[in-house]
Write an enzyme that holds these catalytic residues in place. Structure first.
Site, PDB file in Angstrom:
ATOM      1  N   HIS A   1       0.818  -1.220   0.000  1.00  0.00           N
ATOM      2  CA  HIS A   1       0.000   0.000   0.000  1.00  0.00           C
ATOM      3  C   HIS A   1       0.855   1.276   0.000  1.00  0.00           C
ATOM      4  CE1 HIS A   1      -3.578  -2.371   1.004  1.00  0.00           C
ATOM      5  NE2 HIS A   1      -2.981  -2.846   2.080  1.00  0.00           N
TER       6      HIS A   1
HETATM    7  C1  BDR Z   1      -3.532   1.520   4.746  1.00  0.00           C
HETATM    8  O1  BDR Z   1      -3.949   1.349   6.087  1.00  0.00           O
HETATM    9  C2  BDR Z   1      -2.875   0.905   6.873  1.00  0.00           C
HETATM   10  O2  BDR Z   1      -3.211  -0.324   7.454  1.00  0.00           O
HETATM   11  C3  BDR Z   1      -1.681   0.760   5.967  1.00  0.00           C
HETATM   12  O3  BDR Z   1      -0.516   1.258   6.607  1.00  0.00           O
HETATM   13  C4  BDR Z   1      -2.024   1.588   4.755  1.00  0.00           C
HETATM   14  O4  BDR Z   1      -1.606   2.932   4.909  1.00  0.00           O
HETATM   15  C5  BDR Z   1      -4.135   0.434   3.889  1.00  0.00           C
HETATM   16  O5  BDR Z   1      -5.536   0.472   3.956  1.00  0.00           O
END
Ligand code: BDR
Ligand code: CA
Length: 311
Positions: A239
């Site tokens: 992500h």
């Molecule tokens: C996002 O939410 C967090 O869990 C991760 O770091 C990322 O920024 C993904 O949905």
């Protein structure tokens, strides 16, 4: 060279984004600012320091930010990121000091100093960015752009939610902050779940095994960070590194521009990022949200291998 502020809630994938950021000569990190999200602010802030020390970047100012979302109760994602927020890593307790300036002060100061040469990169909930905009409503016109990891835009088959059926965690965590930011006019680029969970753009189990076989300090960090998640989810969604990779080399990505608004009241849709696609309502002058819809998988994953893992 791009001047950036990295606003983050470390977080396993935030940690990979750190390594990518600090191994990229295209980027000059003016400051790291922390926000509550994956873990509470205290843990996340400590994790950011641990990572800076691991990377030998103790000269980078680190500023404390929002401890809670604007209106909501703090919730976390430790179930996913582990008790400390950094998976199974055992990095030493950090020694570096927190900068006396708050996250908001730092963002406003750097925006005044660097103007259009400053890119804000936000890979956690948008609480600090919203607070900065509330403190200085001219901020959106001052900076070059805001690149975020956030949103689920329903523009690819994978653009559904992870925090609920339609919302992505960062946006869901503080939807009021996100609404302020998305409606502020700041030029935005969004790496959302549409592409971060797209199977071809994830770290596959094969890629993970290749990383594991390198047995270097950095590859071992990656293994400790995401090893158990790779097993649990048959690979790992990159992500936050996707947002940073966009800043490093936008030519890897294909984007489309829309106007996006936020659902904050929905009983089952809290944090939904609503894309205006009706042709008769679309107005190019209002479309300041650039959404990543496609990634050159080969180049992106090579960047991760080269910069995050290295030799
Ligand atoms: C996002 O939410 C967090 O869990 C991760 O770091 C990322 O920024 C993904 O949905
Ligand atoms: Ca994050």
């Amino acid at each position: 060279m791009k001047h950036i502020i990295l606003d983050t809630d470390p977080g396993v994938d935030d940690a990979l984004a750190f390594v990518l950021t600090f191994n990229s000569p295209e980027l000059k990190v003016e400051a790291v600012t922390t926000v509550a999200g994956n873990v509470n602010h205290e843990k996340g802030h400590r994790n950011a320091k641990k990572l800076l020390e691991f990377l030998g970047k103790t000269d980078v100012p680190i500023c404390a930010g929002a401890v809670n979302p604007m209106l909501r109760k703090m919730s976390h994602a430790e179930e996913f990121h582990g008790k400390t927020g950094l998976g199974d890593t055992e990095l030493p307790e950090p020694k570096m000091q927190t900068d006396p300036r708050s996250a908001v002060q730092m963002i406003l100061e750097k925006a005044d100093e660097l103007g259009k040469n400053l890119t804000l990169v936000a890979v956690g909930p948008l609480t600090n960015i919203a607070a900065a905009i509330l403190s200085d409503p001219a901020l959106p016109e001052k900076v070059k752009e805001l690149v975020i990891m956030g949103g689920a835009f329903n523009l690819t088959p994978y653009g559904h939610g992870n925090a609920n059926a339609v919302a992505e965690f960062n946006i869901w965590h503080d939807p009021e902050a996100a609404r302020i930011v998305f409606n502020s006019g700041i030029p935005m680029v969004c790496a959302g779940l549409d592409t971060t969970t797209y199977p071809e753009y994830r770290m596959s189990t094969e890629m993970f095994n290749e990383i594991k076989s390198k047995n270097t300090a950095r590859s071992n960090l990656v293994v400790d960070l995401c090893g158990s998640l790779v097993k649990r989810f048959n690979g790992f969604s990159l992500h936050d590194p996707q947002a940073v990779a966009y800043v490093i080399d936008p030519t890897i990505f294909t984007t489309e521009k829309y106007k996006v608004d936020l659902e904050v009241h929905g009983e089952i849709t809290r944090g939904m990022t609503v894309v205006e696609r009706r042709s008769y309502r679309r107005n190019p002058n209002e479309e300041n949200h650039e959404i990543i819809i496609k990634v050159d998988a080969e180049r992106f994953l090579k960047l991760i291998m080269d910069r995050v893992v290295g030799e």
